[in-house]
Design an enzyme around this catalytic site. Structure first.
Site, short mmCIF file in Angstrom:
data_model
loop_
_atom_site.label_atom_id
_atom_site.label_comp_id
_atom_site.label_asym_id
_atom_site.label_seq_id
_atom_site.Cartn_x
_atom_site.Cartn_y
_atom_site.Cartn_z
N ASN A 10 0.87 -1.18 0.00
CA ASN A 10 0.00 0.00 0.00
C ASN A 10 0.90 1.22 0.00
O ASN A 10 1.48 1.57 1.02
CB ASN A 10 -0.88 -0.04 1.26
N TRP A 11 1.03 1.85 -1.15
CA TRP A 11 1.98 2.95 -1.29
C TRP A 11 1.47 4.26 -0.69
O TRP A 11 2.23 5.23 -0.60
CB TRP A 11 2.34 3.15 -2.76
N LYS A 12 0.20 4.31 -0.38
CA LYS A 12 -0.38 5.54 0.22
C LYS A 12 -0.07 6.74 -0.67
O LYS A 12 0.06 6.60 -1.88
CB LYS A 12 0.11 5.73 1.65
N HIS A 102 -9.43 1.53 4.46
CA HIS A 102 -8.17 1.67 5.21
C HIS A 102 -8.40 2.61 6.39
O HIS A 102 -9.18 3.57 6.29
CB HIS A 102 -7.07 2.22 4.29
N GLU A 104 -6.82 4.96 7.54
CA GLU A 104 -6.59 6.39 7.27
C GLU A 104 -7.79 7.01 6.58
O GLU A 104 -8.09 8.19 6.77
CB GLU A 104 -5.30 6.55 6.44
N GLU A 174 -5.56 -4.72 10.33
CA GLU A 174 -4.49 -3.75 10.56
C GLU A 174 -4.79 -2.96 11.84
O GLU A 174 -5.56 -2.00 11.82
CB GLU A 174 -4.44 -2.75 9.40
N GLY A 180 2.48 2.30 10.67
CA GLY A 180 3.45 3.38 10.51
C GLY A 180 4.15 3.77 11.79
O GLY A 180 4.83 4.79 11.86
N SER A 220 3.38 -2.11 10.21
CA SER A 220 4.82 -2.18 10.44
C SER A 220 5.44 -3.53 10.05
O SER A 220 6.37 -4.01 10.70
CB SER A 220 5.15 -1.84 11.91
N GLY A 241 2.83 -1.12 4.24
CA GLY A 241 2.87 0.30 3.89
C GLY A 241 4.30 0.74 3.62
O GLY A 241 4.86 0.50 2.54
N GLY A 242 4.92 1.41 4.60
CA GLY A 242 6.25 2.00 4.45
C GLY A 242 7.27 1.11 3.76
O GLY A 242 7.97 1.54 2.83
P1 PGA Z 1 2.83 0.34 7.58
O1 PGA Z 1 1.37 0.58 6.94
O2 PGA Z 1 3.33 -0.95 6.99
O3 PGA Z 1 3.64 1.51 7.14
O4 PGA Z 1 2.66 0.25 9.05
C1 PGA Z 1 0.48 -0.48 6.73
C2 PGA Z 1 -0.80 0.04 6.13
O5 PGA Z 1 -1.25 1.12 6.53
O6 PGA Z 1 -1.39 -0.61 5.25
#
Ligand code: PGA
Length: 263
Positions: A10-12, A102, A104, A174, A180, A220, A241-242
């Site tokens: 997930n590149w956000k 998600h 967010e 999640e 993050g 994470s 994500g990251g």
């Molecule tokens: P993260 O994000 O791996 O940076 O914790 C995961 C996500 O939000 O899908």
């Protein structure tokens, strides 16, 4: 039933279309070099809308096995919805997946379970598999209510979804406090809730259906922790994500089986 693990990035809100192309190219090259078997472990990326066309062109031209999708979908079909992107538009770009709900988006865009149920429906209407994201915040976790909180999100977002569609869905657990933050849930934390999600799918549909649905963990995830998380019986992959922004690291995550046997 053997579930094919899915490692999805997930590149956000990161990477423009040139960077996206470069990242997919490098990822494909690394995995090809490592003889990655995409039938054994599926790999997908979720770039920004603005990068989807470039990623599609690259994947088609080079016949890559990497799948891709969007980070959101409109619940609407077409018309006066400024800024929204419809499922039919994503399908035309060859999207295999779309993230729905998600944390967010739930937080910053106040997406309700009712809206998410509509988005899940919009994805299926267009032949796109939704990756439905669920998970509790820190306050809920501190109260020990993570299972009931997450299952209530499942109930809300799957409302009205028939078995034919439900059997194809992907669910990503999640925990918000692990996203993050570098604070990864323990494999046992992940198993507890992923197992409970499968249990709820059994109640809502059937044991056979629940047995075939992929439940991912996200929060994470890194190459250093993926193997122990994937050791858990009800974890069928990861939403990353990251760490998915770095092709070297993401390729290592996709190759978690090599870490599991100590390679
Ligand atoms: P993260 O994000 O791996 O940076 O914790 C995961 C996500 O939000 O899908």
């Amino acid at each position: 039933m053997a579930r094919t693990p899915l490692i999805a990035g997930n590149w956000k809100l990161n990477l423009d279309h040139l960077e996206a192309t470069h990242t997919v190219q490098k990822l494909a090259w690394l995995l090809r070099d490592a003889k990655h078997d995409f039938n054994e472990v599926e790999v997908a990326v979720l770039p920004s809308f603005t990068s989807l066309r470039s990623v599609q062109t690259l994947v088609d031209a080079d016949k890559l096995d990497i799948k891709y999708g969007a980070q959101d979908i409109s619940a609407n079909v077409s018309g006066a919805f400024t800024g929204e992107v419809a499922g039919s538009q994503l399908a035309k770009l060859g999207c295999d997946y779309v993230a729905v709900g998600h944390s967010e988006r739930r937080e910053h865009h106040r997406e309700s379970n009712e809206l998410l149920a509509a988005k899940v429906g919009a994805a299926f209407d267009n032949g796109i598999v939704p990756i439905l994201c669920v998970g509790e915040g820190l306050d809920v976790r501190k109260e020990g209510k993570q299972v009931e909180f997450t299952l209530a999100q499942i109930d809300g977002a799957l409302e009205g979804l028939d078995a034919e569609r439900a059997k194809q869905i992907v669910i990503a657990y999640e925990p918000v406090w692990a996203i993050g933050t570098g604070e990864v849930a323990t494999p046992e934390d992940a198993q507890e809730v992923c197992g409970a999600i499968r249990g709820r799918l059994t109640e809502l549909y059937s044991a056979e259906l629940a047995d075939g649905v992929r439940v991912l963990y996200g929060g994470s995830v890194k190459s250093s922790n993926i193997a122990s998380i994937m050791d858990k019986p009800d974890v069928d992959g990861a939403l990353v994500g990251g760490a998915s922004l770095d092709p070297d690291e993401f390729a290592k995550i996709a190759r978690f089986r090599a870490h599991q046997v100590g390679l």
